[in-house]
Enzyme design. Structure first.
Site, PDB file in Angstrom:
ATOM      1  CG  HIS A   1     -55.032 -41.149  -5.477  1.00  0.00           C
ATOM      2  ND1 HIS A   1     -53.724 -41.293  -5.077  1.00  0.00           N
ATOM      3  CD2 HIS A   1     -55.470 -42.404  -5.781  1.00  0.00           C
ATOM      4  CE1 HIS A   1     -53.375 -42.578  -5.142  1.00  0.00           C
ATOM      5  NE2 HIS A   1     -54.418 -43.275  -5.554  1.00  0.00           N
TER       6      HIS A   1
ATOM      7  CG  ASP B   1     -45.231 -43.154  -0.848  1.00  0.00           C
ATOM      8  OD1 ASP B   1     -46.330 -43.584  -1.267  1.00  0.00           O
ATOM      9  OD2 ASP B   1     -44.355 -43.899  -0.384  1.00  0.00           O
ATOM     10  N   GLY B   2     -48.075 -41.737   0.058  1.00  0.00           N
ATOM     11  CA  GLY B   2     -48.897 -41.907   1.258  1.00  0.00           C
ATOM     12  C   GLY B   2     -50.370 -41.609   1.068  1.00  0.00           C
TER      13      GLY B   2
ATOM     14  CD1 TRP C   1     -53.961 -38.018   4.961  1.00  0.00           C
ATOM     15  CD2 TRP C   1     -55.790 -38.480   3.733  1.00  0.00           C
ATOM     16  NE1 TRP C   1     -54.873 -37.016   5.174  1.00  0.00           N
ATOM     17  CE2 TRP C   1     -56.002 -37.269   4.442  1.00  0.00           C
ATOM     18  CE3 TRP C   1     -56.803 -38.953   2.897  1.00  0.00           C
ATOM     19  CZ2 TRP C   1     -57.181 -36.538   4.326  1.00  0.00           C
ATOM     20  CZ3 TRP C   1     -57.990 -38.225   2.802  1.00  0.00           C
ATOM     21  CH2 TRP C   1     -58.160 -37.030   3.512  1.00  0.00           C
TER      22      TRP C   1
ATOM     23  CB  SER D   1     -40.010 -45.353  -6.165  1.00  0.00           C
ATOM     24  OG  SER D   1     -40.217 -45.932  -4.901  1.00  0.00           O
TER      25      SER D   1
ATOM     26  CB  SER E   1     -44.199 -44.588 -11.111  1.00  0.00           C
ATOM     27  OG  SER E   1     -44.965 -45.725 -10.757  1.00  0.00           O
TER      28      SER E   1
ATOM     29  CG  LEU F   1     -42.794 -23.266  -9.703  1.00  0.00           C
ATOM     30  CD1 LEU F   1     -41.547 -23.481  -8.846  1.00  0.00           C
ATOM     31  CD2 LEU F   1     -44.033 -23.697  -8.918  1.00  0.00           C
TER      32      LEU F   1
ATOM     33  CD  GLU G   1     -27.171 -32.937   0.611  1.00  0.00           C
ATOM     34  OE1 GLU G   1     -27.441 -33.686   1.567  1.00  0.00           O
ATOM     35  OE2 GLU G   1     -26.027 -32.847   0.121  1.00  0.00           O
TER      36      GLU G   1
ATOM     37  NE  ARG H   1     -50.309 -47.558  -7.233  1.00  0.00           N
ATOM     38  CZ  ARG H   1     -50.209 -46.727  -6.225  1.00  0.00           C
ATOM     39  NH1 ARG H   1     -51.249 -46.038  -5.833  1.00  0.00           N
ATOM     40  NH2 ARG H   1     -49.066 -46.561  -5.582  1.00  0.00           N
TER      41      ARG H   1
ATOM     42  NE  ARG I   1     -54.773 -47.284  -3.483  1.00  0.00           N
ATOM     43  CZ  ARG I   1     -53.644 -47.253  -2.757  1.00  0.00           C
ATOM     44  NH1 ARG I   1     -53.612 -47.776  -1.549  1.00  0.00           N
ATOM     45  NH2 ARG I   1     -52.552 -46.711  -3.258  1.00  0.00           N
TER      46      ARG I   1
HETATM   47  C1  FPP Z   1     -48.594 -42.244  -3.948  1.00  0.00           C
HETATM   48  O1  FPP Z   1     -49.476 -42.646  -2.940  1.00  0.00           O
HETATM   49  C2  FPP Z   1     -49.232 -41.325  -4.862  1.00  0.00           C
HETATM   50  C3  FPP Z   1     -49.588 -41.612  -6.149  1.00  0.00           C
HETATM   51  C4  FPP Z   1     -49.340 -42.913  -6.791  1.00  0.00           C
HETATM   52  C5  FPP Z   1     -50.288 -40.659  -7.001  1.00  0.00           C
HETATM   53  C6  FPP Z   1     -49.892 -39.227  -6.820  1.00  0.00           C
HETATM   54  C7  FPP Z   1     -51.048 -38.395  -7.174  1.00  0.00           C
HETATM   55  C8  FPP Z   1     -51.376 -37.250  -6.558  1.00  0.00           C
HETATM   56  C9  FPP Z   1     -50.547 -36.616  -5.531  1.00  0.00           C
HETATM   57  C10 FPP Z   1     -52.630 -36.534  -6.856  1.00  0.00           C
HETATM   58  C11 FPP Z   1     -52.798 -36.086  -8.242  1.00  0.00           C
HETATM   59  C12 FPP Z   1     -51.712 -35.236  -8.741  1.00  0.00           C
HETATM   60  C13 FPP Z   1     -51.863 -34.420  -9.791  1.00  0.00           C
HETATM   61  C14 FPP Z   1     -50.704 -33.665 -10.323  1.00  0.00           C
HETATM   62  C15 FPP Z   1     -53.173 -34.268 -10.419  1.00  0.00           C
HETATM   63  P1  FPP Z   1     -49.879 -44.154  -2.822  1.00  0.00           P
HETATM   64  O2  FPP Z   1     -51.192 -44.346  -3.490  1.00  0.00           O
HETATM   65  O3  FPP Z   1     -48.777 -45.031  -3.328  1.00  0.00           O
HETATM   66  O4  FPP Z   1     -50.022 -44.262  -1.259  1.00  0.00           O
HETATM   67  P2  FPP Z   1     -49.717 -45.514  -0.330  1.00  0.00           P
HETATM   68  O5  FPP Z   1     -48.262 -45.842  -0.496  1.00  0.00           O
HETATM   69  O6  FPP Z   1     -50.053 -45.000   1.021  1.00  0.00           O
HETATM   70  O7  FPP Z   1     -50.623 -46.621  -0.782  1.00  0.00           O
END
Ligand code: FPP
Length: 250
Positions: free
Chosen positions: A45, A28-29, A33, A204, A73, A139, A215, A79, A41
């Protein structure tokens, strides 16, 4: 790029610390960032995808056999269309650019979630990625895509009901193992450690059944900044926890 081969911890260190078998991460985040840098955004990503690579390397380095990442999710479809388009595009390019190295590093890839909601070419790439890494065992990497725990549990309940209705299963024979065997994660160990980044403290809709005894570690770092030191810190917190699984201490 090659997955960086780093020296593994010494056997003595690995044996003395209580290591989780399965680490699950709510990444998350990314958006925050990017916003902090006045970037779109998608830049967050993209940097998040680099953090995925670093975290896979860290898991291998620390000899964690199972890693599950929440990448998209069920709710993320809501979005703005542009962001969904960017995320699916990133996923498409990620599979193409990283698969060979993941395979070479001994990673087995599994996907959980409603993959049929993705475009056909991505579904085909995902199936091919799973098939081509199926014999790997260094892994076990599970990526949750279009995943929601309530949808997963609802689908499991529907399948159990259908089996009962068809006479394949007696209602009073339904137990926890019956439910677990109908989840996307059937046959895989439950997470011991669940990490969420960005300081938010929510599940979530992620692996609600499977994290019953995990944990929980919430880290105040935005996902694009995640790397081995943060992963090691979460493992250290885990090693300090006393796990009782509902039982009283002896
Ligand atoms: C949450 O941050 C992150 C996501 C919804 C997407 C996760 C995707 C990646 C980590 C990159 C791609 C991954 C792969 C496996 C190709 P957010 O957008 O909700 O951030 P915010 O809460 O700061 O708005």
């Amino acid at each position: 790029m090659t997955l960086r081969a780093r020296a593994a911890p010494t056997p003595a260190a690995a044996e003395t610390a209580a290591l989780p078998t399965h680490v699950a991460i709510i990444m998350d985040g990314n958006g925050r960032w990017a916003a902090a840098r006045h970037l779109p955004r998608i830049a967050g990503h993209r940097e998040g995808a680099r953090a995925v690579r670093r975290t896979i390397e860290a898991a291998i380095h620390h000899r964690i056999p199972w890693l599950t990442l929440y990448a998209f999710s069920s709710e993320n479809w809501r979005r703005p269309a542009g962001e969904v388009f960017d995320l699916t595009g990133l996923l498409r390019s990620y599979i193409k650019s990283e698969l060979a190295e993941l395979a070479a590093a001994g990673v087995r890839l599994r996907i959980i979630g409603e993959r049929d909601r993705f475009p056909a070419d991505i579904q085909a790439d995902l199936a091919q990625a799973e098939a081509s890494t199926a014999d790997n065992g260094k892994l076990n990497l599970t990526v949750a895509l279009s995943y929601g725990a309530r949808a997963e549990l609802t689908a499991a309940a529907r399948r159990i009901a259908a089996d009962v209705q068809a006479g394949r299963l007696a209602a009073d024979a339904v137990d926890e193992a019956t439910v677990a065997s109908r989840l996307f994660t059937a046959g895989t160990p439950d997470p011991d450690l669940l990490i969420r980044t960005s300081g938010e403290q929510r599940l979530s809709n992620f692996l609600l059944w499977q994290v019953a005894y995990a944990e929980l570690v919430f880290q105040d770092v935005l996902w694009p900044d995640y790397a081995e030191p943060q992963f090691a810190a979460a493992l250290a917190v885990f090693a300090q926890r006393e796990r009782r699984f509902g039982a009283r201490p002896a």
